[in-house]
Design a protein around this motif. Structure first.
Motif: not given
Length: 498
Positions: A471, A474, A479
């Motif tokens: 993402t 991120e 993650r």
């Protein structure tokens, strides 16, 4: 022990063709176009995935790829531009097993002299294992940095011990045990060789290249089972096998799945290119079946081995009998099916004549392993039977994909992360590269194809059950935490359904 290798080659390797390395000669467009025609014909005869790619199922438009390459060669003004056109064409297949090989300069001698093999000393396990080719070839760290999460406890680092392992409690009532498998071949784990060496010295077994290699394979599976037991003792309620950034390996990608269930596991259906190279594989299978029959097994074993021998003899006899012109792939797309023109022959299953056998089948190990090679590690079958997850990413290829597919298709585990890279089956026998006449460019072509339980080609990649996509904004740590939370939530859902 015999293993099938299918490790993805790094695409970034630099190759020099004699067309560029030798004394400069005038650019010969016609010669390059002849090379291109030769390459396409070789693909038609020897590339196991060509008909499937020709259907468009692999996301590749071969007619468009052909037009682009043809146009690039027609407008090329130099050897470098022509070479780039052919390399771009091959890269467009998005198949790591279909790859260029290093250019081999002429030796100038009648025959190259092979250096003597190094002597193995029982007192030098480190040097001996290195001489046998044992070396870490993949990243030992987890593919997501679970080690950098505050709650994570590292149990073994994957250096002094064969596998990197650890525990984390992402949610109350859930403890996840992690095992890192960075490659599916014992040779990539020096610790497995050192442990095997020690085992042989203690048992008084002579140290030879063959005995050490075979013992290291057995020790690899034994160490994996021990790692699972340690996680169980640490309170793990689920195990996560991390195969992210795993380029593949050998048959252990199929065998390993049996360690995570006490149910019978079915290997993938295997197809091979309809060419003489398939006969080499059939001869090996038939030889193993005959050797097992020579040991005079019980009646049930004789019947199973004889039936398999007849079947594989008939399959071998069919090689080359079914004419099939695949040149249509450069002009149009056609729906792929086993019954259509595809230049493939049935080759049983990835583990042999049988899809898989339970522990103790036929009460004869020689019979069982001849029918299903996974029975080699039946001592470790069902080591863990709790919830299991496989963490994969777009750098999971080849044997790693075989492992993920077998785990998923047999309902042994759920896949977490992103879709795998999509290389599928590589080579069931050694693959002699195709050498183009003019440029001397060398390409290897995969000679096998594995089908999943739903009939699709494993090369399509293995989709995750629990997607954890990168993402924007991120960090890798965030993650990793999100992946652990997603798995924990799924474990809790499963507990609630019981």
């Amino acid at each position: 022990m015999t293993f099938r290798f299918g490790v993805r080659m790094a695409a970034a390797l630099f190759f020099v063709s004699p067309a560029l390395a030798s004394v400069p000669t005038p650019f010969d467009r016609a010669a390059w176009q002849q090379d291109y025609a030769e390459l396409k014909h070789a693909l038609e005869l020897g590339y196991a995935n060509l008909a499937w790619k020709g259907s468009g199922a692999g996301g590749v438009d071969l007619p468009a790829l052909n037009r682009t390459a043809t146009d690039a060669l027609a407008h090329a003004q130099s050897d470098a531009q022509a070479m780039d056109a052919i390399r771009t064409f091959v890269a467009g297949f998005h198949d790591g097993h279909l790859s260029e090989q290093p250019y081999l300069a002429p030796s100038g001698r009648a025959g190259a002299t092979e250096p003597a093999e190094p002597a193995l000393s029982a007192k030098d396990p480190i040097g001996g294992c290195a001489a046998l080719g044992f070396a870490s070839t993949g990243p030992v760290a987890f593919s997501l940095p679970f080690e950098r999460l505050a709650e994570f406890k590292l149990l073994s680092d994957g250096l002094g011990e064969t596998f990197r392992t650890g525990l984390i409690r992402p949610e109350p009532g859930v403890i996840l045990g992690f095992i890192r498998i960075q490659a599916f071949r014992a040779r990539a784990f020096p610790a497995a060789c050192l442990h095997a060496w020690s085992d042989q010295v203690m048992a008084g077994t002579p140290i030879t290249a063959d005995t050490v290699r075979d013992t290291a394979v057995n020790r690899w599976f034994g160490d994996l089972a021990d790692a699972m037991e340690r996680l169980r003792r640490g309170g793990a309620t689920a195990i996560v096998i991390d195969i992210g950034n795993n380029g593949g390996g050998d048959d252990s990608g199929d065998w390993t799945s049996r360690l995570f269930t006490n149910r019978q596991v079915h290997s993938a259906r295997l197809l091979m290119i309809d060419a003489p190279v398939a006969a080499e594989y059939f001869d090996e299978v038939l030889g193993n079946l005959s050797a097992a029959l020579d040991k005079r097994p019980g009646r049930a074993g004789v019947e199973a081995l004889s039936e398999a021998h007849i079947r594989f003899s008939n399959l071998k006899a069919q090689i080359g009998r079914r004419g099939c012109d695949l040149s249509w792939v450069w002009r149009e797309q056609r729906r792929w099916s086993l019954a259509a023109c595809n230049r493939l022959v049935d080759a049983g299953y990835s583990g042999g004549a049988s899809a898989g056998l339970p522990r103790g089948a036929y009460a004869d190990r020689a019979v069982a392993t001849s029918l299903s090679s996974a029975s080699t590690v039946e001592a470790q079958f069902g080591t863990w039977t709790g919830p299991t997850y496989v963490l994969a990413d777009k750098r999971s290829y080849s044997s790693a994909e075989m492992f993920a597919a077998v785990m998923r298709d047999n309902h042994v585990a759920k896949i977490v992360g992103v879709r795998t890279g999509g290389d599928g089956c590589g080579f069931m026998t050694s693959a002699t590269p195709v050498v183009l006449i003019h440029s001397r460019l060398r390409f290897r072509m995969p000679n096998c194809l594995r089908l999943r339980a739903d009939g699709t080609n494993e090369q399509a990649g293995i989709e995750p059950d629990l997607p954890v996509l990168p993402t924007e904004g991120e960090s890798d740590r965030a993650r990793a935490a999100r992946a652990a939370s997603a798995i924990a939530a799924d474990v809790l859902r499963g507990q609630g359904q019981r």
